[in-house]
Each structure stands twice: as structure tokens, then as C-alpha cells.
Design an enzyme around this catalytic site. Structure first.
Site, PDB file in Angstrom:
ATOM      1  N   GLN A 109      -1.670   4.313   6.047  1.00 30.27           N
ATOM      2  CA  GLN A 109      -2.654   3.579   6.841  1.00 30.27           C
ATOM      3  C   GLN A 109      -3.722   4.502   7.422  1.00 30.27           C
ATOM      4  O   GLN A 109      -4.764   4.038   7.871  1.00 30.27           O
ATOM      5  CB  GLN A 109      -1.977   2.801   7.965  1.00 30.27           C
ATOM      6  CG  GLN A 109      -1.151   1.633   7.478  1.00 30.27           C
ATOM      7  CD  GLN A 109      -0.543   0.894   8.629  1.00 30.27           C
ATOM      8  OE1 GLN A 109       0.535   1.244   9.099  1.00 30.27           O
ATOM      9  NE2 GLN A 109      -1.247  -0.121   9.111  1.00 30.27           N
ATOM     10  N   CYS A 119      -0.990  -6.651  11.367  1.00 28.52           N
ATOM     11  CA  CYS A 119      -1.050  -5.288  10.851  1.00 28.52           C
ATOM     12  C   CYS A 119      -2.396  -4.676  11.207  1.00 28.52           C
ATOM     13  O   CYS A 119      -3.428  -5.346  11.090  1.00 28.52           O
ATOM     14  CB  CYS A 119      -0.855  -5.309   9.338  1.00 28.52           C
ATOM     15  SG  CYS A 119      -0.851  -3.676   8.567  1.00 28.52           S
ATOM     16  N   LEU A 120      -2.369  -3.418  11.614  1.00 24.11           N
ATOM     17  CA  LEU A 120      -3.612  -2.726  11.932  1.00 24.11           C
ATOM     18  C   LEU A 120      -4.516  -2.568  10.708  1.00 24.11           C
ATOM     19  O   LEU A 120      -5.717  -2.367  10.853  1.00 24.11           O
ATOM     20  CB  LEU A 120      -3.307  -1.351  12.538  1.00 24.11           C
ATOM     21  CG  LEU A 120      -2.557  -1.367  13.868  1.00 24.11           C
ATOM     22  CD1 LEU A 120      -2.220   0.054  14.311  1.00 24.11           C
ATOM     23  CD2 LEU A 120      -3.365  -2.098  14.931  1.00 24.11           C
ATOM     24  N   HIS A 137       8.547  -3.397   8.316  1.00 23.78           N
ATOM     25  CA  HIS A 137       7.104  -3.512   8.063  1.00 23.78           C
ATOM     26  C   HIS A 137       6.511  -2.150   7.709  1.00 23.78           C
ATOM     27  O   HIS A 137       5.794  -2.014   6.720  1.00 23.78           O
ATOM     28  CB  HIS A 137       6.425  -4.094   9.316  1.00 23.78           C
ATOM     29  CG  HIS A 137       4.947  -4.214   9.222  1.00 23.78           C
ATOM     30  ND1 HIS A 137       4.315  -5.428   9.127  1.00 23.78           N
ATOM     31  CD2 HIS A 137       3.965  -3.281   9.213  1.00 23.78           C
ATOM     32  CE1 HIS A 137       3.002  -5.229   9.071  1.00 23.78           C
ATOM     33  NE2 HIS A 137       2.775  -3.930   9.127  1.00 23.78           N
ATOM     34  N   GLU A 138       6.827  -1.137   8.512  1.00 23.39           N
ATOM     35  CA  GLU A 138       6.253   0.190   8.276  1.00 23.39           C
ATOM     36  C   GLU A 138       6.811   0.836   7.014  1.00 23.39           C
ATOM     37  O   GLU A 138       6.067   1.463   6.253  1.00 23.39           O
ATOM     38  CB  GLU A 138       6.467   1.104   9.485  1.00 23.39           C
ATOM     39  CG  GLU A 138       5.782   0.632  10.750  1.00 23.39           C
ATOM     40  CD  GLU A 138       4.311   0.274  10.594  1.00 23.39           C
ATOM     41  OE1 GLU A 138       3.600   0.886   9.775  1.00 23.39           O
ATOM     42  OE2 GLU A 138       3.866  -0.646  11.302  1.00 23.39           O
ATOM     43  N   HIS A 183       5.045  -0.216   3.889  1.00 21.84           N
ATOM     44  CA  HIS A 183       3.779   0.493   3.632  1.00 21.84           C
ATOM     45  C   HIS A 183       3.989   1.710   2.742  1.00 21.84           C
ATOM     46  O   HIS A 183       3.108   2.064   1.946  1.00 21.84           O
ATOM     47  CB  HIS A 183       3.139   0.954   4.947  1.00 21.84           C
ATOM     48  CG  HIS A 183       2.329  -0.081   5.642  1.00 21.84           C
ATOM     49  ND1 HIS A 183       1.169  -0.608   5.111  1.00 21.84           N
ATOM     50  CD2 HIS A 183       2.498  -0.678   6.843  1.00 21.84           C
ATOM     51  CE1 HIS A 183       0.656  -1.477   5.960  1.00 21.84           C
ATOM     52  NE2 HIS A 183       1.447  -1.553   7.018  1.00 21.84           N
TER      53      HIS A 183
END
Length: 152
Positions: free
Chosen positions: A51, A88-89, A130-131, A134
Site C-alpha cells: 500500500q 481500505c486506505l 485484511h492486511e 494485501h
């Protein structure tokens, strides 16, 4: 320490599988410190290295239970089920309903290369899943049962 730019959906880096961290050095420490500053500035629950444009298996999670740095994390056990909203960012202005485990156990290394293990429950487990997604190029919108627009 610095605030890094958060990559947005549509950038190819978010769809790539990350490489394992091989060196636990000052470069990794700087990345983790910058990710901590960035996730706190953005008021997120977590942030993964891709990210911020870095294809390494490293995440930071900032939840009620505390602040965690997970390097080369692997979920070794998952139990139960929960369904809830995620944002999500890297996917601004949307949220989606996602099914996740209620509890996960994760093995990982700390910033110094020392093996660690933790069990996360509830929202903490959701953030971990979630992370870690990624790190394999998966976004929550890929798993969401529905996605809706929200105001920032």
C-alpha cells in the site's frame, strides 16, 4: 520517520504478490516506522507494505489491542466466522461486507527477526486477514458480498 503516499486501487502494485523479507535491517526498520506514522496519520486500522509501494511481506496493525508489526506473517489457524463492513486506505470512498474468520492465529517475525505468534479475535482478526490479503495482491473488494459508496 516519514508519512508515505498510500497507493490507490488501480495501481498494479496492489495486485502483485509480495516477496518475503530476507534482511532484518535498518531499511526494514525505516519501512515499519514510516508505515506506523502513515497508518496513524490516515487513521486506519492497518497498512501493508504494498500500500506504500513496497513489495515485501510486512504489515502494521493499529487496533484497540495495541500496535503490531508482522513481518512474513502466515495464518496457521482460523476459527469461526464473522460478517461485517470493511474499508481500505487504498480504496477510498467505499466500504463492503466481507466474511472473515472470528479468530486467527498468526506466526510472524518481529522487526529484529525474532519468531512470534499471536491470536487475534473479532475486529483484530478482521484487520489481520485484511492486511495479509494485501500481501498476495487481494483487496477486500474482491471478497466483498456487496460494496457501497460512502462519504469521506
Amino acid at each position: 520517520m516519514a508519512i508515505r503516499n498510500v497507493v490507490q486501487v488501480g495501481d498494479d502494485v496492489l495486485r502483485k504478490k509480495c516477496f518475503a523479507v530476507a534482511r532484518f535491517d535498518e531499511k526494514l526498520a525505516t519501512l515499519l516506522d514510516d508505515m506506523k506514522d502513515t497508518v496513524r496519520r490516515e487513521e486506519g486500522a492497518g497498512l501493508a507494505a504494498p500500500q506504500v509501494g513496497v513489495l515485501r511481506r510486512a504489515v502494521v496493525i493499529d487496533v484497540e489491542e495495541g500496535f503490531f508489526e508482522l513481518v512474513n506473517p502466515v495464518i496457521v489457524q482460523a476459527k469461526g466466522e464473522q460478517i461485517g463492513y470493511e474499508g481500505c486506505l487504498s480504496v477510498r470512498g467505499r466500504r463492503g461486507v466481507v466474511r472473515r474468520p472470528m479468530e486467527v492465529t498468526v506466526e510472524f517475525f518481529d522487526r529484529f527477526g525474532k519468531p512470534q505468534k499471536l491470536t487475534a479475535r473479532g475486529f483484530f482478526a478482521r484487520a489481520v486477514c485484511h492486511e495479509l490479503d494485501h500481501l498476495d495482491g487481494v483487496l477486500y473488494i474482491d471478497k466483498a458480498e456487496s460494496v457501497e459508496r460512502v462519504r469521506d
